[in-house]
Design a protein around this motif. Sequence first.
Motif, mmCIF file in Angstrom:
data_model
loop_
_atom_site.group_PDB
_atom_site.id
_atom_site.type_symbol
_atom_site.label_atom_id
_atom_site.label_comp_id
_atom_site.label_asym_id
_atom_site.label_seq_id
_atom_site.Cartn_x
_atom_site.Cartn_y
_atom_site.Cartn_z
ATOM 1 N N GLU A 40 0.840 -1.210 0.000
ATOM 2 C CA GLU A 40 0.000 0.000 0.000
ATOM 3 C C GLU A 40 0.870 1.252 0.000
ATOM 4 O OE1 GLU A 40 -2.812 0.122 3.224
ATOM 5 O OE2 GLU A 40 -3.468 -1.931 2.821
ATOM 6 N N LYS A 41 1.908 1.235 0.834
ATOM 7 C CA LYS A 41 2.825 2.377 0.912
ATOM 8 C C LYS A 41 3.582 2.544 -0.402
ATOM 9 C CE LYS A 41 1.885 3.119 5.281
ATOM 10 N NZ LYS A 41 1.161 4.285 5.741
ATOM 11 N N GLN A 42 3.887 1.432 -1.066
ATOM 12 C CA GLN A 42 4.597 1.499 -2.349
ATOM 13 C C GLN A 42 3.709 2.111 -3.432
ATOM 14 O OE1 GLN A 42 7.765 0.994 -2.940
ATOM 15 N NE2 GLN A 42 7.595 1.384 -5.120
ATOM 16 N N GLU A 43 2.423 1.798 -3.409
ATOM 17 C CA GLU A 43 1.496 2.402 -4.375
ATOM 18 C C GLU A 43 1.460 3.915 -4.211
ATOM 19 O OE1 GLU A 43 -2.401 0.599 -4.313
ATOM 20 O OE2 GLU A 43 -1.537 -1.411 -4.387
ATOM 21 N N ALA A 44 1.434 4.386 -2.970
ATOM 22 C CA ALA A 44 1.453 5.828 -2.715
ATOM 23 C C ALA A 44 2.779 6.425 -3.184
ATOM 24 C CB ALA A 44 1.234 6.108 -1.227
ATOM 25 N N TYR A 45 3.871 5.723 -2.942
ATOM 26 C CA TYR A 45 5.185 6.168 -3.405
ATOM 27 C C TYR A 45 5.206 6.297 -4.935
ATOM 28 C CZ TYR A 45 10.039 5.681 -4.941
ATOM 29 O OH TYR A 45 11.243 5.846 -5.599
ATOM 30 N N ASN A 46 4.652 5.306 -5.616
ATOM 31 C CA ASN A 46 4.629 5.331 -7.084
ATOM 32 C C ASN A 46 3.865 6.549 -7.609
ATOM 33 O OD1 ASN A 46 6.128 2.977 -7.246
ATOM 34 N ND2 ASN A 46 4.347 1.661 -7.490
ATOM 35 N N LYS A 47 2.775 6.899 -6.945
ATOM 36 C CA LYS A 47 2.011 8.086 -7.344
ATOM 37 C C LYS A 47 2.841 9.352 -7.134
ATOM 38 C CE LYS A 47 -2.504 6.043 -6.523
ATOM 39 N NZ LYS A 47 -3.688 6.004 -5.661
ATOM 40 N N GLU A 48 3.526 9.426 -6.005
ATOM 41 C CA GLU A 48 4.380 10.590 -5.732
ATOM 42 C C GLU A 48 5.518 10.677 -6.745
ATOM 43 O OE1 GLU A 48 5.292 11.374 -1.422
ATOM 44 O OE2 GLU A 48 4.231 9.469 -1.212
ATOM 45 N N THR A 50 5.493 9.565 -9.821
ATOM 46 C CA THR A 50 4.910 10.007 -11.094
ATOM 47 C C THR A 50 4.701 11.516 -11.086
ATOM 48 O OG1 THR A 50 3.852 7.859 -11.453
ATOM 49 C CG2 THR A 50 2.946 9.737 -12.660
ATOM 50 N N LEU A 51 4.250 12.052 -9.967
ATOM 51 C CA LEU A 51 4.082 13.506 -9.865
ATOM 52 C C LEU A 51 5.417 14.229 -10.038
ATOM 53 C CD1 LEU A 51 1.531 13.858 -6.927
ATOM 54 C CD2 LEU A 51 1.136 14.332 -9.346
ATOM 55 N N ILE A 52 6.473 13.680 -9.460
ATOM 56 C CA ILE A 52 7.803 14.273 -9.610
ATOM 57 C C ILE A 52 8.239 14.211 -11.068
ATOM 58 C CG2 ILE A 52 10.256 13.963 -9.055
ATOM 59 C CD1 ILE A 52 9.356 13.188 -6.213
ATOM 60 N N LEU A 53 7.981 13.090 -11.715
ATOM 61 C CA LEU A 53 8.305 12.969 -13.142
ATOM 62 C C LEU A 53 7.558 14.023 -13.952
ATOM 63 C CD1 LEU A 53 8.285 9.096 -13.523
ATOM 64 C CD2 LEU A 53 10.196 10.585 -14.144
ATOM 65 N N GLU A 54 6.267 14.164 -13.687
ATOM 66 C CA GLU A 54 5.458 15.125 -14.433
ATOM 67 C C GLU A 54 5.896 16.564 -14.169
ATOM 68 O OE1 GLU A 54 1.450 14.059 -13.379
ATOM 69 O OE2 GLU A 54 1.445 12.357 -14.768
ATOM 70 N N LYS A 86 15.669 11.682 -4.947
ATOM 71 C CA LYS A 86 16.483 11.292 -3.788
ATOM 72 C C LYS A 86 15.766 11.688 -2.497
ATOM 73 C CE LYS A 86 21.157 11.818 -1.902
ATOM 74 N NZ LYS A 86 20.957 12.314 -0.557
ATOM 75 N N GLU A 87 15.209 12.886 -2.483
ATOM 76 C CA GLU A 87 14.469 13.351 -1.317
ATOM 77 C C GLU A 87 13.268 12.453 -1.031
ATOM 78 O OE1 GLU A 87 11.675 17.131 -0.594
ATOM 79 O OE2 GLU A 87 13.757 17.666 -1.006
ATOM 80 N N LEU A 88 12.533 12.082 -2.083
ATOM 81 C CA LEU A 88 11.388 11.185 -1.924
ATOM 82 C C LEU A 88 11.833 9.825 -1.394
ATOM 83 C CD1 LEU A 88 8.371 10.493 -2.328
ATOM 84 C CD2 LEU A 88 8.969 9.806 -4.669
ATOM 85 N N ASN A 89 12.901 9.276 -1.950
ATOM 86 C CA ASN A 89 13.389 7.961 -1.523
ATOM 87 C C ASN A 89 13.823 7.945 -0.070
ATOM 88 O OD1 ASN A 89 12.918 6.694 -3.965
ATOM 89 N ND2 ASN A 89 14.964 7.116 -4.745
ATOM 90 N N GLU A 90 14.305 9.077 0.438
ATOM 91 C CA GLU A 90 14.773 9.141 1.813
ATOM 92 C C GLU A 90 13.664 9.457 2.815
ATOM 93 O OE1 GLU A 90 18.021 11.903 1.600
ATOM 94 O OE2 GLU A 90 19.367 10.398 0.742
ATOM 95 N N GLU A 91 12.498 9.892 2.319
ATOM 96 C CA GLU A 91 11.366 10.115 3.217
ATOM 97 C C GLU A 91 10.986 8.792 3.859
ATOM 98 O OE1 GLU A 91 8.076 11.857 1.134
ATOM 99 O OE2 GLU A 91 9.215 13.666 0.644
ATOM 100 N N GLU A 92 10.464 8.863 5.077
ATOM 101 C CA GLU A 92 10.131 7.646 5.800
ATOM 102 C C GLU A 92 8.626 7.481 5.974
ATOM 103 O OE1 GLU A 92 13.964 7.002 8.671
ATOM 104 O OE2 GLU A 92 12.421 8.399 9.368
#
Length: 149
Positions: A40-48, A50-54, A86-92
Amino acid sequence: MKIAIQKGKIVSIINFMYEEVTVVRKQSRMRRAFIDLLKEKQEAYNKERTLILEENAQKDEKGKAIVKSNGDYDIVDTVAFYMDLKELNEEEIFIEGSDHREMLRTVKVMLRKLEDREYGGLKSEIYDYLCDQFELDEEETTAPEGGEK
């Protein structure tokens, strides 16, 4: 009990739990619950992500992100994109509370059972990371419920 997991490590943790943790009955159910929660947390991460990509992609005349024929976004500033990623990946993410207490305790027990195994590469890194998050090296400060320490 409360644990924190970096968003960028979620997939590796899910894979580790599938590949390295062999369990039955209650431990199997708790592992499944832990993996489902991480998914579930990974799905939210994937959406975030995608937003960064866009946000970092070149836009067309309608203001929509340009996606190349191979499915990749046409990133304008790769340095800014990688800094954002990198910032997103380091968020907890945090898993805590009474709803997850038994699951977290059970996962901690599972990880303790893996202490004598040898790991290399990414598996070693993920196991060490999980041990740190579940504080396996620290002494128990409270007695288990219904028993003495």
